[in-house]
Design a protein around this motif. Structure first.
Motif, PDB file in Angstrom:
ATOM      1  N   PHE A 466       0.837  -1.205   0.000  1.00 50.73           N
ATOM      2  CA  PHE A 466       0.000   0.000   0.000  1.00 50.73           C
ATOM      3  C   PHE A 466       0.872   1.256   0.000  1.00 50.73           C
ATOM      4  CE2 PHE A 466      -2.657  -3.329   1.852  1.00 50.73           C
ATOM      5  CZ  PHE A 466      -3.744  -3.272   1.001  1.00 50.73           C
ATOM      6  N   ASN A 467       1.869   1.221  -0.848  1.00 50.60           N
ATOM      7  CA  ASN A 467       2.783   2.347  -0.972  1.00 50.60           C
ATOM      8  C   ASN A 467       2.046   3.559  -1.534  1.00 50.60           C
ATOM      9  OD1 ASN A 467       4.978   4.095  -2.118  1.00 50.60           O
ATOM     10  ND2 ASN A 467       6.244   2.412  -1.359  1.00 50.60           N
ATOM     11  N   GLU A 468       2.450   4.740  -1.077  1.00 50.61           N
ATOM     12  CA  GLU A 468       1.805   5.967  -1.546  1.00 50.61           C
ATOM     13  C   GLU A 468       2.012   6.174  -3.047  1.00 50.61           C
ATOM     14  OE1 GLU A 468      -0.188   8.295   0.179  1.00 50.61           O
ATOM     15  OE2 GLU A 468      -0.245   6.532   1.471  1.00 50.61           O
ATOM     16  N   GLU A 469       3.074   5.567  -3.604  1.00 52.48           N
ATOM     17  CA  GLU A 469       3.262   5.672  -5.050  1.00 52.48           C
ATOM     18  C   GLU A 469       2.169   4.932  -5.816  1.00 52.48           C
ATOM     19  OE1 GLU A 469       7.138   4.288  -5.971  1.00 52.48           O
ATOM     20  OE2 GLU A 469       8.175   5.956  -4.974  1.00 52.48           O
ATOM     21  N   ASN A 470       1.522   3.990  -5.164  1.00 56.12           N
ATOM     22  CA  ASN A 470       0.419   3.259  -5.792  1.00 56.12           C
ATOM     23  C   ASN A 470      -0.933   3.900  -5.527  1.00 56.12           C
ATOM     24  OD1 ASN A 470       2.690   1.354  -5.641  1.00 56.12           O
ATOM     25  ND2 ASN A 470       1.253  -0.123  -6.458  1.00 56.12           N
ATOM     26  N   LEU A 471      -0.947   4.995  -4.783  1.00 50.06           N
ATOM     27  CA  LEU A 471      -2.216   5.654  -4.449  1.00 50.06           C
ATOM     28  C   LEU A 471      -2.832   6.266  -5.700  1.00 50.06           C
ATOM     29  CD1 LEU A 471      -4.152   6.491  -2.160  1.00 50.06           C
ATOM     30  CD2 LEU A 471      -2.838   8.614  -1.963  1.00 50.06           C
ATOM     31  N   VAL A 472      -4.083   5.897  -5.966  1.00 51.68           N
ATOM     32  CA  VAL A 472      -4.803   6.411  -7.134  1.00 51.68           C
ATOM     33  C   VAL A 472      -5.737   7.542  -6.742  1.00 51.68           C
ATOM     34  CG1 VAL A 472      -6.369   5.825  -9.023  1.00 51.68           C
ATOM     35  CG2 VAL A 472      -4.687   4.156  -8.249  1.00 51.68           C
ATOM     36  N   ARG A 473      -6.515   7.320  -5.680  1.00 52.21           N
ATOM     37  CA  ARG A 473      -7.462   8.330  -5.211  1.00 52.21           C
ATOM     38  C   ARG A 473      -7.561   8.257  -3.690  1.00 52.21           C
ATOM     39  NH1 ARG A 473      -9.823   5.670  -9.161  1.00 52.21           N
ATOM     40  NH2 ARG A 473     -11.169   4.456  -7.795  1.00 52.21           N
ATOM     41  N   ASP A 474      -7.925   9.365  -3.100  1.00 50.90           N
ATOM     42  CA  ASP A 474      -8.170   9.427  -1.657  1.00 50.90           C
ATOM     43  C   ASP A 474      -9.613   9.870  -1.492  1.00 50.90           C
ATOM     44  OD1 ASP A 474      -8.100   9.552   1.030  1.00 50.90           O
ATOM     45  OD2 ASP A 474      -6.441  10.965   1.194  1.00 50.90           O
ATOM     46  N   GLY A 475     -10.507   8.908  -1.305  1.00 54.12           N
ATOM     47  CA  GLY A 475     -11.931   9.210  -1.324  1.00 54.12           C
ATOM     48  C   GLY A 475     -12.540   9.340   0.052  1.00 54.12           C
ATOM     49  N   LEU A 477     -14.486   7.246   1.584  1.00 54.54           N
ATOM     50  CA  LEU A 477     -14.536   6.003   2.353  1.00 54.54           C
ATOM     51  C   LEU A 477     -13.157   5.421   2.618  1.00 54.54           C
ATOM     52  CD1 LEU A 477     -17.523   4.305   0.525  1.00 54.54           C
ATOM     53  CD2 LEU A 477     -17.559   5.501   2.709  1.00 54.54           C
ATOM     54  N   GLY A 478     -12.127   5.935   1.971  1.00 48.48           N
ATOM     55  CA  GLY A 478     -10.787   5.426   2.171  1.00 48.48           C
ATOM     56  C   GLY A 478      -9.930   5.656   0.945  1.00 48.48           C
ATOM     57  N   LYS A 479      -8.722   5.135   0.994  1.00 52.22           N
ATOM     58  CA  LYS A 479      -7.776   5.323  -0.097  1.00 52.22           C
ATOM     59  C   LYS A 479      -7.882   4.172  -1.105  1.00 52.22           C
ATOM     60  CE  LYS A 479      -4.406   8.040   2.502  1.00 52.22           C
ATOM     61  NZ  LYS A 479      -2.988   8.201   2.905  1.00 52.22           N
ATOM     62  N   VAL A 480      -7.652   4.509  -2.375  1.00 51.18           N
ATOM     63  CA  VAL A 480      -7.696   3.526  -3.457  1.00 51.18           C
ATOM     64  C   VAL A 480      -6.286   3.366  -4.015  1.00 51.18           C
ATOM     65  CG1 VAL A 480      -8.677   2.933  -5.697  1.00 51.18           C
ATOM     66  CG2 VAL A 480     -10.067   4.164  -4.023  1.00 51.18           C
ATOM     67  N   TYR A 481      -5.800   2.115  -4.029  1.00 52.19           N
ATOM     68  CA  TYR A 481      -4.447   1.823  -4.482  1.00 52.19           C
ATOM     69  C   TYR A 481      -4.482   0.988  -5.765  1.00 52.19           C
ATOM     70  CZ  TYR A 481      -3.053   3.239   0.239  1.00 52.19           C
ATOM     71  OH  TYR A 481      -2.859   3.932   1.403  1.00 52.19           O
ATOM     72  N   LEU A 482      -3.504   1.233  -6.638  1.00 51.53           N
ATOM     73  CA  LEU A 482      -3.347   0.442  -7.851  1.00 51.53           C
ATOM     74  C   LEU A 482      -2.613  -0.851  -7.501  1.00 51.53           C
ATOM     75  CD1 LEU A 482      -3.805   0.502 -10.940  1.00 51.53           C
ATOM     76  CD2 LEU A 482      -1.465   1.366 -11.134  1.00 51.53           C
ATOM     77  N   ALA A 483      -3.171  -1.977  -7.937  1.00 49.26           N
ATOM     78  CA  ALA A 483      -2.576  -3.288  -7.674  1.00 49.26           C
ATOM     79  C   ALA A 483      -2.218  -3.946  -9.000  1.00 49.26           C
ATOM     80  CB  ALA A 483      -3.551  -4.171  -6.894  1.00 49.26           C
ATOM     81  N   GLU A 484      -1.000  -4.465  -9.089  1.00 42.96           N
ATOM     82  CA  GLU A 484      -0.545  -5.149 -10.301  1.00 42.96           C
ATOM     83  C   GLU A 484      -0.280  -6.608  -9.978  1.00 42.96           C
ATOM     84  OE1 GLU A 484       2.813  -4.844 -13.860  1.00 42.96           O
ATOM     85  OE2 GLU A 484       2.804  -3.400 -12.198  1.00 42.96           O
ATOM     86  N   LEU A 485      -1.000  -7.507 -10.642  1.00 41.10           N
ATOM     87  CA  LEU A 485      -0.829  -8.932 -10.419  1.00 41.10           C
ATOM     88  C   LEU A 485       0.410  -9.446 -11.140  1.00 41.10           C
ATOM     89  CD1 LEU A 485      -3.740  -8.377  -9.507  1.00 41.10           C
ATOM     90  CD2 LEU A 485      -4.393 -10.582 -10.464  1.00 41.10           C
ATOM     91  N   SER A 486       0.764 -10.680 -10.835  1.00 35.71           N
ATOM     92  CA  SER A 486       1.971 -11.260 -11.427  1.00 35.71           C
ATOM     93  C   SER A 486       1.866 -11.395 -12.941  1.00 35.71           C
ATOM     94  CB  SER A 486       2.243 -12.631 -10.807  1.00 35.71           C
ATOM     95  OG  SER A 486       1.104 -13.479 -10.958  1.00 35.71           O
ATOM     96  N   ASP A 487       0.640 -11.501 -13.461  1.00 37.52           N
ATOM     97  CA  ASP A 487       0.467 -11.608 -14.913  1.00 37.52           C
ATOM     98  C   ASP A 487       0.306 -10.255 -15.590  1.00 37.52           C
ATOM     99  OD1 ASP A 487      -1.991 -10.878 -13.989  1.00 37.52           O
ATOM    100  OD2 ASP A 487      -3.085 -12.587 -14.826  1.00 37.52           O
ATOM    101  N   GLY A 488       0.500  -9.170 -14.835  1.00 39.84           N
ATOM    102  CA  GLY A 488       0.404  -7.833 -15.401  1.00 39.84           C
ATOM    103  C   GLY A 488      -0.970  -7.217 -15.343  1.00 39.84           C
ATOM    104  N   LYS A 489      -1.974  -7.973 -14.903  1.00 34.94           N
ATOM    105  CA  LYS A 489      -3.327  -7.452 -14.819  1.00 34.94           C
ATOM    106  C   LYS A 489      -3.410  -6.393 -13.721  1.00 34.94           C
ATOM    107  CE  LYS A 489      -8.123  -8.964 -14.113  1.00 34.94           C
ATOM    108  NZ  LYS A 489      -8.987 -10.128 -13.818  1.00 34.94           N
ATOM    109  N   LEU A 490      -4.152  -5.307 -13.987  1.00 39.73           N
ATOM    110  CA  LEU A 490      -4.264  -4.201 -13.041  1.00 39.73           C
ATOM    111  C   LEU A 490      -5.618  -4.222 -12.339  1.00 39.73           C
ATOM    112  CD1 LEU A 490      -2.667  -1.256 -15.061  1.00 39.73           C
ATOM    113  CD2 LEU A 490      -1.597  -2.689 -13.325  1.00 39.73           C
TER     114      LEU A 490
END
Length: 752
Positions: A466-475, A477-490
């Motif tokens: 949950f690094n701040e570099e992955n932060l997409v939005r601060d809404g 209800l809470g913070k939204v983070y970008l997650a990248e799976l091992s197969d590259g799916k976001l």
């Protein structure tokens, strides 16, 4: 030989000194983080009790290069510590003041106790300690935090008087002191909070007058459930969101001894109603202790004031008794009906699941699947929730037809999955459970939904902890983070914070169940969730990092693509999402937080609405406990909502009308930098929507006149109908969709 020995001895000394210097230099070059910050964070970590936080060590270390969880740096200085809902204990200690450049401290939703230290870093701008176990009061040293802009210490055990330490906090914008035990009057120095727009202090024991707040630029003030008295200053009544219930305004507390009768003829009791020896003063009947006075009072009760008081008491007791009786009867009826509804729902669930055999309900399940199902259920029953399983056995009644095991066969549930792989082993496909149906806590690993169950460890890995570099939005209800799976799916992970991060598991699974079936081209799609430990996270398909709010008001390459036709199509996409919520869902859903910050837009100008189906998380019990991310503008909320009314589909329509105004004008709903008459967008624009010349002056200058007057007039007509003050005069969103469709067709016809 002697000379040779002396030379060798000198060489060895030189080599030794060179080695020492090299070791010294390397040891100091290796540590990139400022030494003061390292010492400060080590002391802070020890004061917390050295909890198991990834990367953290009690001595030394290099926080800025070793990726300590929740630690953010600028070059070699620690600038933020953000650790929410990590079950931290201990205390803050006295090391905080040793940080050299820290700006943000956010430790909300933990179990940290003790007092708030007086040695706070002078560089602080955001200080969030919501939902912990802090005691004592606010230190006087708060006055030294002259850079502070946001502070929330709500939902703790703080008490005592508020310090007179706010004079120098002229940059403070958001302040939340709610749900503590603060007492006494508001300090005079609060009158210097010249930037304060949001102030929550409900559910304390604060008293006195509110005059100190009347000249502040407040837009959101909540003082409910305190002891404030006296008249409410007229200026406070003009605050857009002012909540004041639960205070003894305009009342006075009767004195224990009344003034002499001769001092005020109007307030003195009639002389004929009292014996001669009572002529000097009268003791109220609630305080009488003298037996002779009681006898005299009883003898004259028919004509004196004491008789009236007794009658009033009898009437009051009767009224209170009747009210209590009615309430008890209603509670009994409610409990009986609730029990019957739960029993009925449970029976329906058992019957409906009897025919469920996987994604296709009419497909038979073989004996091998049944055996695997029983094996998995047995493994789970032996886990940590064994006692809870026994207590809720009548609610579970799991059957072998409830599950379908997806090939290949999954590993045992108690064995952690390898880090780079997703865990799909407990995926269950079943009929949606109606809202309100109970979901057993034993279904944490076997949820009755097609959404994927993720572990905390997986989501930490995919979001880089949950690094701040992955932060997409601060809404909201809470913070939204970008997650990248091992197969590259976001994916995108919404990390619910504050009160919502601690909602019961069964309630959370009901929520997941209800929103996992939302399927529409203009609505963000939920694909997974996590309910491990004290974490509540929702996982969505990644669509875009950009929001409509950003594109309109900040501007980028997309802003140039927002032609007049594109704005109409964007409005149509947003309206279709709202129509799906209002008419395509059963039961219908009200969004309650409909604004451009929750509307994603991609490079092709396709829109998707977020936070759909999450209105239950935005109830008064949740929103009032936000950790610093308090709303500073309620410009999207309908007038009836600001007046204390309920959200309806028509309040969503009002919010949509404000969004259309932003698309038309390019203005924010509230902008203090504009001339006073133009600061409130709806108020300024509503009177100009009927004149074509006024309309042309309002249009976003970037359009440069590239629109037809007919199309502009139709757009304005839709806006005007949506922002009507009375909800009954606003159209249903389905009517708005039809109007926008006609506008799109007319534009295409004109181009051809």
């Amino acid at each position: 030989m002697v000379i040779f020995a002396q030379v060798n001895d000198m060489n060895s000394k030189v080599i030794l000194w060179v080695c020492l210097v090299v070791i010294f230099v390397l040891s100091h070059c290796y540590s990139f983080t400022d030494e003061r910050d390292v010492a400060a964070i080590n002391g802070f970590y020890v004061a917390l009790g050295s909890p198991p936080l990834p990367g953290w060590v009690p001595n030394g270390g290099d926080p800025c290069t070793e990726n300590w969880q929740g630690v953010q740096c600028v070059i070699s200085n620690i600038t933020a510590i953000v650790i929410n809902a990590a079950n931290l204990g201990g205390q803050l200690g006295d090391a905080l003041g040793n940080f050299s450049s820290i700006i943000t401290i956010d430790l909300s939703n933990n179990n940290i106790g003790g007092g708030i230290p007086g040695n706070l870093p002078l560089t602080l701008r955001a200080f969030f300690l919501s939902a912990n176990q802090f005691t004592g009061s606010i230190p006087d040293s708060l006055s030294k935090l002259t850079l502070l802009t946001d502070m929330s210490i709500n939902n703790n055990k703080l008490s005592g008087d508020l310090p007179d330490a706010f004079s120098s906090l002229t940059g403070l914008i958001n302040l939340d002191l709610s749900f503590n035990n603060f007492s006494g009057p508001l300090p005079a120095s609060m009158g210097n909070l010249s930037s304060l727009t949001t102030f929550h202090m409900q559910s304390n024991q604060l008293s006195g007058l509110l005059n100190v707040l009347e000249d502040l630029p407040l837009k959101d003030l909540n003082i409910e459930n305190n002891l404030f008295s006296g008249p409410i200053p007229e200026k406070l009544l003009d605050i857009p969101n002012f909540k004041k219930d639960g205070n003894p305004f305009n009342t006075s507390i009767a004195p224990s001894v009344a003034p002499p009768q001769s001092a005020s003829p109007q307030s003195a009791p009639p002389q004929s109603a009292s014996p001669p020896h009572h002529s000097g003063s009268r003791i109220p009947d609630t305080k009488q202790t003298n037996s002779s006075n009681e006898a005299s009072s009883q003898e004259n009760s028919g004509s004196g004031n004491n008789g009236k008081m007794s009658t009033l008491k009898v009437v009051a007791y009767v009224v209170v008794s009747v009210i209590i009786t009615v309430v008890i009867i209603l509670l009994i009826i409610f409990c009986i009906s609730k029990h019957q509804v739960r029993k009925s729902n449970h029976d329906k669930l058992v019957k409906s699941q009897a025919g469920i055999t996987g994604r296709r309900f009419n497909e038979p399940i073989n004996e091998e699947h049944s055996a695997k199902t029983n094996n998995i259920v047995g493994q789970f029953a032996k886990g940590d929730h064994n006692d809870e399983e026994k207590e809720n056995k009548h609610k579970i009644d799991m059957r072998e037809t409830d599950l379908i095991i997806l090939p290949p066969p999954p590993p045992p549930l108690l064995t952690p999955p390898p880090p780079p792989q997703l865990r799909h082993v407990e995926k269950l496909v079943a009929k949606p459970i109606a809202p309100g149906r109970h979901v057993s806590t034993s279904q944490i690993n076997i949820p009755a939904t097609s959404a994927t169950s993720f572990s905390v460890a997986e989501l930490q890995q995919y979001t880089n902890y949950f690094n701040e570099e992955n932060l997409v939005r601060d809404g909201m209800l809470g913070k939204v983070y970008l997650a990248e799976l091992s197969d590259g799916k976001l994916l995108e992970v919404l990390k619910l914070d504050n009160w919502n991060s601690r909602i019961p598991v069964d309630d959370f699974l009901e929520l997941v169940l209800s929103i996992s079936d939302l399927r529409h081209a203009n609505i963000a799609e939920l694909v997974g969730y996590c309910a491990e430990f004290d974490q509540r996270l929702l996982v969505y398909k990644h669509f875009s990092k950009k929001t409509l709010d950003y594109v309109i008001h900040v501007g980028d390459d997309l802003n140039g693509k927002l032609s007049w036709g594109a704005r109409i199509e964007v409005a149509l996409g947003v309206a279709r999402a709202l129509e799906y919520l209002h008419r395509g869902c059963q039961p219908p859903l009200v969004h309650q937080n409909f604004e451009p910050a929750n509307i994603l837009i991609n490079d092709k100008l396709v829109v998707r609405v977020t936070e759909c189906g999450l209105s239950s998380l935005m109830s008064s019990n949740s929103v009032i406990q936000l950790s610093g991310r308090m709303r500073t503008s309620y410009s999207y909320e309908a007038p009836e909502v600001n007046d204390g009314g309920e959200y309806t589909d028509r309040s969503d329509v009002y919010s949509f009308g404000v969004i259309m105004l932003e698309l038309l004008t390019g203005h924010k709903p509230y902008d203090s930098t504009r001339p006073r008459a133009e600061q409130h967008l709806v108020r300024w624009a509503s009177s100009q929507l009927y004149d074509i010349n006024d309309l042309k002056r309002m249009v976003d200058p970037s359009l440069a006149g590239r629109y037809s007057e007919k199309s502009l007039s139709c757009f304005a007509d839709i806006i005007s109908s949506c922002i009507q003050q009375a909800p009954e005069f606003r159209p249903a969103i389905s009517e708005v969709v039809q109007d926008l469709i006609r506008m799109v067709k007319d534009l295409k016809a004109a181009r051809n």
